[in-house]
Design a protein around this motif. Structure first.
Motif, PDB file in Angstrom:
ATOM      1  N   ASP A 152       0.818  -1.217   0.000  1.00 52.72           N
ATOM      2  CA  ASP A 152       0.000   0.000   0.000  1.00 52.72           C
ATOM      3  C   ASP A 152       0.852   1.267   0.000  1.00 52.72           C
ATOM      4  OD1 ASP A 152      -2.197  -1.580   0.003  1.00 52.72           O
ATOM      5  OD2 ASP A 152      -2.914  -1.046   2.013  1.00 52.72           O
ATOM      6  N   ILE A 153       2.142   1.116   0.174  1.00 54.86           N
ATOM      7  CA  ILE A 153       3.036   2.273   0.182  1.00 54.86           C
ATOM      8  C   ILE A 153       3.290   2.701  -1.262  1.00 54.86           C
ATOM      9  CG2 ILE A 153       5.337   3.099   0.832  1.00 54.86           C
ATOM     10  CD1 ILE A 153       5.295   1.071   3.122  1.00 54.86           C
ATOM     11  N   LYS A 154       2.888   3.915  -1.596  1.00 59.53           N
ATOM     12  CA  LYS A 154       2.987   4.403  -2.961  1.00 59.53           C
ATOM     13  C   LYS A 154       4.398   4.926  -3.248  1.00 59.53           C
ATOM     14  CE  LYS A 154      -1.410   3.637  -3.545  1.00 59.53           C
ATOM     15  NZ  LYS A 154      -1.868   2.499  -4.383  1.00 59.53           N
ATOM     16  N   LYS A 166      15.390   1.022  -4.362  1.00 59.52           N
ATOM     17  CA  LYS A 166      15.180   2.117  -3.425  1.00 59.52           C
ATOM     18  C   LYS A 166      14.772   1.543  -2.071  1.00 59.52           C
ATOM     19  CE  LYS A 166      13.823   5.616  -6.847  1.00 59.52           C
ATOM     20  NZ  LYS A 166      12.769   6.568  -7.276  1.00 59.52           N
ATOM     21  N   LYS A 167      15.152   2.286  -1.018  1.00 65.87           N
ATOM     22  CA  LYS A 167      14.831   1.862   0.338  1.00 65.87           C
ATOM     23  C   LYS A 167      14.014   2.946   1.034  1.00 65.87           C
ATOM     24  CE  LYS A 167      18.882  -1.127   0.837  1.00 65.87           C
ATOM     25  NZ  LYS A 167      20.066  -1.457   1.665  1.00 65.87           N
ATOM     26  N   PHE A 168      12.995   2.490   1.793  1.00 66.97           N
ATOM     27  CA  PHE A 168      12.098   3.409   2.483  1.00 66.97           C
ATOM     28  C   PHE A 168      11.882   2.925   3.912  1.00 66.97           C
ATOM     29  CE2 PHE A 168      11.047   3.273  -2.001  1.00 66.97           C
ATOM     30  CZ  PHE A 168      10.976   4.615  -2.364  1.00 66.97           C
ATOM     31  N   ARG A 169      11.645   3.874   4.809  1.00 70.74           N
ATOM     32  CA  ARG A 169      11.275   3.544   6.178  1.00 70.74           C
ATOM     33  C   ARG A 169       9.756   3.425   6.241  1.00 70.74           C
ATOM     34  NH1 ARG A 169      13.681   7.214  10.884  1.00 70.74           N
ATOM     35  NH2 ARG A 169      15.540   6.447   9.804  1.00 70.74           N
ATOM     36  N   VAL A 170       9.278   2.275   6.684  1.00 72.06           N
ATOM     37  CA  VAL A 170       7.831   2.066   6.758  1.00 72.06           C
ATOM     38  C   VAL A 170       7.255   2.969   7.845  1.00 72.06           C
ATOM     39  CG1 VAL A 170       6.004   0.388   7.206  1.00 72.06           C
ATOM     40  CG2 VAL A 170       8.057  -0.304   5.945  1.00 72.06           C
ATOM     41  N   PRO A 171       6.236   3.771   7.527  1.00 73.42           N
ATOM     42  CA  PRO A 171       5.643   4.666   8.529  1.00 73.42           C
ATOM     43  C   PRO A 171       5.119   3.914   9.749  1.00 73.42           C
ATOM     44  CG  PRO A 171       4.889   5.227   6.312  1.00 73.42           C
ATOM     45  CD  PRO A 171       5.617   3.930   6.202  1.00 73.42           C
ATOM     46  N   LEU A 259      11.697  -0.965   4.046  1.00 74.33           N
ATOM     47  CA  LEU A 259      11.138  -1.551   2.828  1.00 74.33           C
ATOM     48  C   LEU A 259      12.117  -1.342   1.687  1.00 74.33           C
ATOM     49  CD1 LEU A 259       8.763  -2.766   1.164  1.00 74.33           C
ATOM     50  CD2 LEU A 259       7.923  -0.423   0.878  1.00 74.33           C
ATOM     51  N   THR A 260      12.574  -2.427   1.109  1.00 72.56           N
ATOM     52  CA  THR A 260      13.486  -2.370  -0.041  1.00 72.56           C
ATOM     53  C   THR A 260      12.722  -2.781  -1.288  1.00 72.56           C
ATOM     54  OG1 THR A 260      15.394  -2.907   1.355  1.00 72.56           O
ATOM     55  CG2 THR A 260      15.647  -3.195  -1.022  1.00 72.56           C
ATOM     56  N   ILE A 261      12.623  -1.868  -2.232  1.00 78.48           N
ATOM     57  CA  ILE A 261      11.912  -2.136  -3.484  1.00 78.48           C
ATOM     58  C   ILE A 261      12.930  -2.280  -4.604  1.00 78.48           C
ATOM     59  CG2 ILE A 261      10.148  -1.338  -5.099  1.00 78.48           C
ATOM     60  CD1 ILE A 261       8.902   0.255  -2.891  1.00 78.48           C
TER      61      ILE A 261
END
Length: 382
Positions: A152-154, A166-171, A259-261
């Motif tokens: 669900d993370i856009k 790309k890497k993101f921190r999950v809220p 989160l690693t996409i």
């Protein structure tokens, strides 16, 4: 000196452990499960590829029709064949150009090769617990709401068929805990000197003096330790402890789910060739002329293609890619193409002997193993 060592050791409150920090994987019992990410503890794994929901794997009903492209391969002539060989010879330091200039071309024999390629551009999402030293700042934890499901993370994907990560921190997954390596102390006892800050002198082995020679009984004061028998620890520079490398001395860690996409272009290739004494690896590196293109969210096997070998390769490729990627990733786009690779056998005569070389690809590359005018100059020909 022994008394000094014991006093230093008693005053040191740092943790006695190895000089190197442990693995970044932390004990799972210090964190609590978070919504969709409870698998981290239930399955005793700290990272996991998350399969996409079934709704993401629904392929678009709007299809682009496959396109048959006009073939525009120029006709091979004797002048083009000779110039291609001359360019090839000039690129080799051990080849003479006299044979290329004086040869007599006997026959130009064109061949038809086809290269089928399937590209599947997919997106994979992997979640894992990680951490970083915590200094100051707001903590976006579960108190701010439930963490969103991974899919669900856009995010903005790259251009189609362009690989990226790309890497993101999950809220709402951030948690602050004391460092599990140093137990919140920010430092640990040096393993070299055990917290004393000084070590036995390696020159005199702690005897405070050393013999002038092995066969003499006379001794002199050790200059390296000034007769004390101990030297400053080189591991910790005499401090007796080292900064914890896990928390970098901050004593606390900020834990969060990362989160690693990954966007990857997976390629299947098949080259259909008639019986020909030609290295296949050369064909993989050359350009061909596109004669067919089909691109969509999902492509289907080729039907009624003039060469059944290409149709069978298409069926096998699509089945393999769909089986490999559908269950673990989201297929964003597929593209299948058929290229015609021109190959021409050039039979020629030089010095009353017959020879052969090949011209291949849209670049008119040359493959000539038995070129008659070769010399050994000590170099390595690749």
């Amino acid at each position: 000196m022994r008394m000094d060592y014991e006093q230093n050791e008693d005053k040191d409150t740092s943790l006695d452990q190895d000089s190197e920090p442990e693995s970044p994987f932390l004990p799972s019992d210090i964190l609590e499960p978070l919504g969709h990410y409870a698998w981290s503890f239930r399955d005793h794994v700290r990272k996991k590829i998350v399969p996409p929901p079934e709704m993401l794997q629904m392929f678009s009903e709007q299809r682009k029709n496959p396109v048959f492209l006009e073939c525009r391969i120029p006709r091979m002539t004797e002048d083009v064949a000779r110039n291609a060989l001359l360019s090839f010879v000039h690129s080799k330091c051990c080849y003479g150009n006299r044979a290329a200039r004086e040869l007599v071309i006997q026959e130009l024999k064109p061949q038809t090769l086809y290269r089928y390629r399937l590209e599947t551009f997919n997106e994979t999402r992997l979640c894992e617990w990680t951490f970083e030293p915590y200094t100051t700042g707001l903590i976006d934890g579960p108190q701010n709401g439930a963490p969103p499901p991974p899919w669900d993370i856009k995010v903005q994907p790259p251009q189609m068929f362009q690989e990226d990560t790309k890497k993101f921190r999950v809220p709402h997954t951030s948690l602050v805990k004391e460092c599990h390596k140093c137990h919140g102390r920010g430092r640990y006892k040096c393993s070299g000197c055990h917290g004393a800050g000084r070590m036995r002198c390696v020159t005199c082995s702690g005897a405070r003096q050393k013999a002038k020679a092995k066969y003499l009984k006379h001794h002199k004061r050790c200059q390296m330790c000034s007769g004390s028998g101990r030297r400053r620890c080189s591991t910790c520079s005499g401090r007796g402890n080292k900064t914890c490398l896990t928390c970098r001395g901050e004593k606390k860690l900020l834990h969060f789910i990362q989160l690693t996409i990954t966007w990857k272009n997976n390629v299947f290739e098949f080259i259909f060739e008639h019986q020909m004494n030609f290295p296949r690896e050369l064909l993989n590196k050359t350009m061909g002329e596109n004669i067919f293109k089909d691109e969509n969210t999902q492509v289907y096997p080729l039907i009624d293609f003039p060469y059944p070998e290409i149709a069978l390769a298409s069926q096998r490729a699509i089945a393999e890619h769909n089986a490999s990627f559908t269950s673990t990733s989201h297929i964003l786009q597929q593209r299948q193409t058929v290229e015609l690779i021109p190959v021409t056998e050039v039979h020629y005569c030089y010095a009353e002997k017959m020879y052969l070389y090949y011209i291949y690809g849209m670049e008119n590359k040359v493959h000539a193993l038995d070129y008659p005018e070769r010399y050994c100059c000590g170099c390595t020909i690749i």
